[in-house]
Design an enzyme around this catalytic site. Sequence first.
Site, PDB file in Angstrom:
ATOM      1  N   ASP A 102      50.537  66.464   1.910  1.00 34.16           N
ATOM      2  CA  ASP A 102      51.861  65.931   2.243  1.00 34.16           C
ATOM      3  C   ASP A 102      51.790  64.426   2.511  1.00 34.16           C
ATOM      4  OD1 ASP A 102      54.749  66.938   3.266  1.00 34.16           O
ATOM      5  OD2 ASP A 102      54.040  65.289   4.515  1.00 34.16           O
ATOM      6  N   ARG A 103      52.644  63.669   1.806  1.00 37.11           N
ATOM      7  CA  ARG A 103      52.588  62.210   1.858  1.00 37.11           C
ATOM      8  C   ARG A 103      53.102  61.660   3.178  1.00 37.11           C
ATOM      9  NH1 ARG A 103      52.800  65.905  -1.609  1.00 37.11           N
ATOM     10  NH2 ARG A 103      55.015  65.642  -1.971  1.00 37.11           N
ATOM     11  N   THR A 104      54.208  62.209   3.691  1.00 39.60           N
ATOM     12  CA  THR A 104      54.726  61.700   4.964  1.00 39.60           C
ATOM     13  C   THR A 104      53.755  62.045   6.096  1.00 39.60           C
ATOM     14  OG1 THR A 104      57.039  61.670   4.306  1.00 39.60           O
ATOM     15  CG2 THR A 104      56.588  61.964   6.647  1.00 39.60           C
ATOM     16  N   CYS A 141      58.144  61.283  -7.274  1.00 39.89           N
ATOM     17  CA  CYS A 141      58.041  61.438  -5.817  1.00 39.89           C
ATOM     18  C   CYS A 141      58.000  60.022  -5.266  1.00 39.89           C
ATOM     19  CB  CYS A 141      56.764  62.178  -5.422  1.00 39.89           C
ATOM     20  SG  CYS A 141      56.419  62.131  -3.637  1.00 39.89           S
ATOM     21  N   ASN A 142      59.006  59.658  -4.466  1.00 37.68           N
ATOM     22  CA  ASN A 142      59.062  58.299  -3.940  1.00 37.68           C
ATOM     23  C   ASN A 142      57.909  58.014  -2.991  1.00 37.68           C
ATOM     24  OD1 ASN A 142      61.896  56.807  -4.571  1.00 37.68           O
ATOM     25  ND2 ASN A 142      62.180  59.013  -4.577  1.00 37.68           N
ATOM     26  N   THR A 143      57.645  58.950  -2.060  1.00 35.11           N
ATOM     27  CA  THR A 143      56.658  58.679  -1.007  1.00 35.11           C
ATOM     28  C   THR A 143      55.274  58.462  -1.586  1.00 35.11           C
ATOM     29  OG1 THR A 143      57.993  60.234   0.277  1.00 35.11           O
ATOM     30  CG2 THR A 143      55.994  59.407   1.320  1.00 35.11           C
ATOM     31  N   ALA A 144      54.955  59.144  -2.702  1.00 38.24           N
ATOM     32  CA  ALA A 144      53.646  58.957  -3.341  1.00 38.24           C
ATOM     33  C   ALA A 144      53.437  57.510  -3.768  1.00 38.24           C
ATOM     34  CB  ALA A 144      53.516  59.893  -4.549  1.00 38.24           C
ATOM     35  N   THR A 198      62.123  59.922   2.761  1.00 34.99           N
ATOM     36  CA  THR A 198      61.315  60.569   3.792  1.00 34.99           C
ATOM     37  C   THR A 198      60.959  59.541   4.871  1.00 34.99           C
ATOM     38  OG1 THR A 198      59.212  60.003   2.744  1.00 34.99           O
ATOM     39  CG2 THR A 198      60.234  62.108   2.097  1.00 34.99           C
ATOM     40  N   LYS A 214      62.181  72.002  -0.570  1.00 38.91           N
ATOM     41  CA  LYS A 214      60.838  72.425  -0.974  1.00 38.91           C
ATOM     42  C   LYS A 214      60.651  73.929  -0.779  1.00 38.91           C
ATOM     43  CE  LYS A 214      58.758  67.875  -0.008  1.00 38.91           C
ATOM     44  NZ  LYS A 214      58.243  67.524  -1.341  1.00 38.91           N
ATOM     45  N   CYS A 256      64.289  59.831  -2.233  1.00 37.78           N
ATOM     46  CA  CYS A 256      63.336  60.946  -2.121  1.00 37.78           C
ATOM     47  C   CYS A 256      63.824  61.933  -3.160  1.00 37.78           C
ATOM     48  CB  CYS A 256      63.360  61.581  -0.736  1.00 37.78           C
ATOM     49  SG  CYS A 256      62.582  63.222  -0.693  1.00 37.78           S
TER      50      CYS A 256
END
Lengths: 227, 227
Positions: B47-49, B82-85, B126, B163, B193
């Site tokens: 999980d990125r966050t 995926c933005n957070t990636a 996120t 998700k 996101c």
Amino acid sequence: MKMLGVLGGMGPLASAEFMRQLTLLTPADRDQDHIPTVLWSDPRVPDRTAARVHGGEDPLPALVRGIRGLEAAGCEAIVIPCNTAHGWYEGMREATRLPILHIVDAAAAELRRLGVNEGPIGLMGTSGTLAMRLYQERLGFECLTPDAEIQEGFVMPAVGLVKANRIEETYAPLALVARGLHAQGASAVVLGCTEIPLGIAAGPELEFPVVDTIAALARAAIDWAKA
Amino acid sequence: MKMLGVLGGMGPLASAEFMRQLTLLTPADRDQDHIPTVLWSDPRVPDRTAARVHGGEDPLPALVRGIRGLEAAGCEAIVIPCNTAHGWYEGMREATRLPILHIVDAAAAELRRLGVNEGPIGLMGTSGTLAMRLYQERLGFECLTPDAEIQEGFVMPAVGLVKANRIEETYAPLALVARGLHAQGASAVVLGCTEIPLGIAAGPELEFPVVDTIAALARAAIDWAKA
């Protein structure tokens, strides 16, 4: 968790819908509960119906190239969200040690899940799928198919329109053909071309049991991944 | 035609929707007009966050594994729905010679396409994306973000519900937050996101310009493929 390989792009919208159904039908609370999957979406594979019915280019070499890519990616089983491509099932099976889950077996399991135990079953598919008798010889039910004029005048043009992103236009002709098969005595209708459920989803639900072969194949893949 | 690589599975439904948008936004008359694509959908990426905000496992090794798979498949550019990636963009860029189309640049292009030339822009994402200032430092507009209580009480739970395949439940909270940003003066809202446009699509269209970063990235990929 095991990695699934999807030999796709035939057409690409059906492959995207397969990935959506695979995700939505998997019991999951978070990303990490979903099935690792590689989708090889190669829309350049020569047209399957043209190959079988009109003497077009053989798609098998392109199909085997995709299988090699999925093997190299570490996939442990293969699904193909294109019914007509299953006309080359034996050739693909001989080319790989990976199991290939057969879409007609997935459709048969879906009929059982829907409680359909008696035929005849209405069958809609490409002219290639019908000519190769993929369903007639494997489904385990008598199959009713549209007349040749209906097939060439309604079903095949609708399949082509889905591949050209003109989805909305296809509901009316596809629903008409499905209702015609039901009226002729079909207890259920198998949408045996992965473009057809995309068109049928663009309008009101049909009044009889219908097998969406995209969702059926997704359920088979989930059963494989969880086994 | 060039082969596109999609580093996905974060989440898997957003990746499926990316494939759908990529197909529907491509001008095409038949399968063979669509873009050959390999989707590496690995939902096991940590999980990125959690990695950025709570000291969780570093996702970079899993991201680079996916890139290696896409390189081996013959892909010539990479997109990541995926933005957070993108918080690990530099690490990924250093790990490959392939171009990686940046999702924030795709969002900026989409704002221009929508005719939005003045900020501030509302930004939903996120907690990881907001904390890393991915948009604030790259978009080229002043960004308005939700208060911390709104972020943790509405946005993050909705991302988690998508998700977990509970899409319908997320429209109300996500639309409320977007409308709040617009009321505070945002001329448009970026859904930064890729789970958020899935929730927003489950209800009535919003009354102001909205950037769906899944569709924006698909347009960037099509521009790359056709160039």
